[in-house]
Design a protein around this motif. Structure first.
Motif, PDB file in Angstrom:
ATOM      1  N   THR A  35       0.844  -1.196   0.000  1.00  0.00           N
ATOM      2  CA  THR A  35       0.000   0.000   0.000  1.00  0.00           C
ATOM      3  C   THR A  35       0.879   1.246   0.000  1.00  0.00           C
ATOM      4  O   THR A  35       2.081   1.171   0.242  1.00  0.00           O
ATOM      5  CB  THR A  35      -0.947  -0.011   1.213  1.00  0.00           C
ATOM      6  N   LEU A  36       0.274   2.374  -0.269  1.00  0.00           N
ATOM      7  CA  LEU A  36       0.963   3.663  -0.211  1.00  0.00           C
ATOM      8  C   LEU A  36       0.386   4.491   0.924  1.00  0.00           C
ATOM      9  O   LEU A  36      -0.820   4.480   1.151  1.00  0.00           O
ATOM     10  CB  LEU A  36       0.765   4.440  -1.511  1.00  0.00           C
ATOM     11  N   LEU A  79       8.784  -0.984   1.933  1.00  0.00           N
ATOM     12  CA  LEU A  79       9.248  -1.567   0.680  1.00  0.00           C
ATOM     13  C   LEU A  79      10.198  -0.619  -0.038  1.00  0.00           C
ATOM     14  O   LEU A  79      10.921  -1.026  -0.937  1.00  0.00           O
ATOM     15  CB  LEU A  79       8.052  -1.888  -0.226  1.00  0.00           C
ATOM     16  N   SER A  80      10.180   0.631   0.343  1.00  0.00           N
ATOM     17  CA  SER A  80      11.082   1.627  -0.223  1.00  0.00           C
ATOM     18  C   SER A  80      11.251   2.740   0.805  1.00  0.00           C
ATOM     19  O   SER A  80      10.483   2.846   1.748  1.00  0.00           O
ATOM     20  CB  SER A  80      10.515   2.200  -1.522  1.00  0.00           C
ATOM     21  N   GLU A  81      12.256   3.540   0.595  1.00  0.00           N
ATOM     22  CA  GLU A  81      12.461   4.693   1.474  1.00  0.00           C
ATOM     23  C   GLU A  81      11.443   5.774   1.111  1.00  0.00           C
ATOM     24  O   GLU A  81      11.000   5.853  -0.034  1.00  0.00           O
ATOM     25  CB  GLU A  81      13.877   5.232   1.322  1.00  0.00           C
ATOM     26  N   LYS A  96       5.909  10.072   0.258  1.00  0.00           N
ATOM     27  CA  LYS A  96       5.130   8.904  -0.123  1.00  0.00           C
ATOM     28  C   LYS A  96       5.935   7.690   0.337  1.00  0.00           C
ATOM     29  O   LYS A  96       7.138   7.616   0.114  1.00  0.00           O
ATOM     30  CB  LYS A  96       4.949   8.851  -1.640  1.00  0.00           C
ATOM     31  N   LEU A  97       5.264   6.752   1.006  1.00  0.00           N
ATOM     32  CA  LEU A  97       5.938   5.543   1.487  1.00  0.00           C
ATOM     33  C   LEU A  97       5.201   4.316   0.972  1.00  0.00           C
ATOM     34  O   LEU A  97       3.985   4.189   1.168  1.00  0.00           O
ATOM     35  CB  LEU A  97       5.965   5.509   3.020  1.00  0.00           C
ATOM     36  N   HIS A  98       5.935   3.436   0.297  1.00  0.00           N
ATOM     37  CA  HIS A  98       5.383   2.169  -0.200  1.00  0.00           C
ATOM     38  C   HIS A  98       5.703   1.106   0.858  1.00  0.00           C
ATOM     39  O   HIS A  98       6.861   0.914   1.207  1.00  0.00           O
ATOM     40  CB  HIS A  98       6.048   1.849  -1.536  1.00  0.00           C
ATOM     41  N   HIS A  99       4.680   0.440   1.389  1.00  0.00           N
ATOM     42  CA  HIS A  99       4.889  -0.491   2.506  1.00  0.00           C
ATOM     43  C   HIS A  99       3.811  -1.574   2.518  1.00  0.00           C
ATOM     44  O   HIS A  99       2.830  -1.507   1.804  1.00  0.00           O
ATOM     45  CB  HIS A  99       4.877   0.261   3.840  1.00  0.00           C
ATOM     46  N   TYR A 100       4.040  -2.568   3.360  1.00  0.00           N
ATOM     47  CA  TYR A 100       3.009  -3.580   3.626  1.00  0.00           C
ATOM     48  C   TYR A 100       2.182  -3.134   4.783  1.00  0.00           C
ATOM     49  O   TYR A 100       2.575  -2.363   5.599  1.00  0.00           O
ATOM     50  CB  TYR A 100       3.631  -4.946   3.965  1.00  0.00           C
TER      51      TYR A 100
END
Length: 100
Positions: A35-36, A79-81, A96-100
């Motif tokens: 998710t973002l 999932l990313s910085e 913006k943060l891409h994560h689980y």
């Protein structure tokens, strides 16, 4: 035996194998989708394996939430910085943060 009779058998076998691999991957990951999340840079803080911020579902809401939220994201879920994707009307950068 004619070759055109064998082609459907190979296709069905290949599709079944792909389906089994896909189901196994979902079970191993716990069926969680990436998710973002968005937040203002001034609220972003990493502390003791946790990410704190004024997390919002999109860029626009991140500009209107003026305090940190109760939502905490585990640092291991990244999932990313965080990356700057724009600025609010007051000039505050938004991550913006891409994560689980």
């Amino acid at each position: 035996m004619k070759l055109w009779l064998l082609i459907p058998c190979f296709w069905v076998t290949a599709v079944a194998a792909v389906d089994v691999i896909f189901v196994d991957a979902q079970q191993q990951q716990g069926v969680r989708s990436p998710t973002l999340s968005f937040c203002q840079a001034r609220f972003y803080e990493e502390d003791d394996g946790r990410l704190y911020c004024n997390w919002a579902v999109n860029f626009r809401y991140a500009c209107f939430v003026w305090w940190p939220t109760n939502k905490i994201i585990p640092a291991g879920a990244k999932l990313s910085e965080p990356e700057v994707v724009g600025k609010c009307g007051n000039g505050e950068p938004v991550y913006k943060l891409h994560h689980y």
